[in-house]
Design a protein around this motif. Sequence first.
Motif, PDB file in Angstrom:
ATOM      1  N   TYR A  68       1.931  -7.082  -4.319  1.00 38.75           N
ATOM      2  CA  TYR A  68       2.500  -5.647  -3.650  1.00 38.75           C
ATOM      3  C   TYR A  68       2.421  -4.343  -4.552  1.00 38.75           C
ATOM      4  O   TYR A  68       2.081  -4.853  -5.797  1.00 38.75           O
ATOM      5  N   LYS A  79      11.927  -5.093  -3.447  1.00 38.32           N
ATOM      6  CA  LYS A  79      12.396  -4.329  -4.602  1.00 38.32           C
ATOM      7  C   LYS A  79      11.434  -4.453  -5.625  1.00 38.32           C
ATOM      8  O   LYS A  79      11.060  -5.263  -6.198  1.00 38.32           O
ATOM      9  N   CYS A  80      11.012  -3.442  -5.995  1.00 37.71           N
ATOM     10  CA  CYS A  80      10.070  -3.030  -7.194  1.00 37.71           C
ATOM     11  C   CYS A  80      10.967  -3.567  -8.437  1.00 37.71           C
ATOM     12  O   CYS A  80      11.945  -3.123  -8.784  1.00 37.71           O
ATOM     13  N   SER A  93      12.722   0.503  -6.748  1.00 41.27           N
ATOM     14  CA  SER A  93      12.436   1.160  -5.579  1.00 41.27           C
ATOM     15  C   SER A  93      12.297   0.252  -4.365  1.00 41.27           C
ATOM     16  O   SER A  93      11.662  -0.963  -4.645  1.00 41.27           O
ATOM     17  N   ASP A 102       6.445   4.398  -5.397  1.00 39.84           N
ATOM     18  CA  ASP A 102       7.027   5.486  -6.139  1.00 39.84           C
ATOM     19  C   ASP A 102       6.640   5.607  -7.660  1.00 39.84           C
ATOM     20  O   ASP A 102       5.975   6.411  -7.975  1.00 39.84           O
ATOM     21  N   THR A 160       7.928  -0.229  -1.228  1.00 31.19           N
ATOM     22  CA  THR A 160       6.744  -1.013  -1.579  1.00 31.19           C
ATOM     23  C   THR A 160       5.890  -1.399  -0.302  1.00 31.19           C
ATOM     24  O   THR A 160       6.256  -1.343   0.782  1.00 31.19           O
ATOM     25  N   CYS A 180       4.127  -0.803  -5.583  1.00 30.97           N
ATOM     26  CA  CYS A 180       5.218   0.290  -5.474  1.00 30.97           C
ATOM     27  C   CYS A 180       4.840   1.710  -5.101  1.00 30.97           C
ATOM     28  O   CYS A 180       3.763   2.094  -5.897  1.00 30.97           O
TER      29      CYS A 180
END
Length: 160
Positions: free
Chosen positions: A145, A121-122, A127, A149, A130, A147
């Motif tokens: 990582y 999860k970002c 979001s 979005d 990822t 994201c």
Amino acid sequence: MVITRDEAWAVAATVTDPEVPVLTIEDLGVLRAVEVDGDRVVVTLTPTYSGCPAIDTMRDDVVLALTAAGVGDVRVQTTLAPAWTTEWMTDAGKQKLTAYGIAPPHGAPPSGPIRVRLAVKCPRCGSLRTRELSRFGSTACKALYECQDCLEPFDHFKAL
């Protein structure tokens, strides 16, 4: 100065992680024990992994904090057993990581084969779209990582 175990713990618990300064060593679960024997305080730390370069700074900062609190004889010992695990992190520490922009670990560490995590999860937009850019991020205990979005890169604290 004579200090109680709880007072010594409270002082040591204020020391921050030099790599992630929003976390204390208590939040991180690195602060494992504090013992008081007369005017001597012995603190036990467990590094996040055996080669963690931050443990020396943590040790020095614990000595400085307790000395500033009036303790004359401070010893800090490091132990590798049992090995540190992300399960030792406090919930408050995990919330601090998210607010700082690092995805905290979730779930129990693997006890068998390591499964590939499908989504992290970002911490910025929430979001699940990822992707891992690098298994190693700014430190060996984090992965890098991105994201898909909000397009922001972020560190993810690996479950160890």
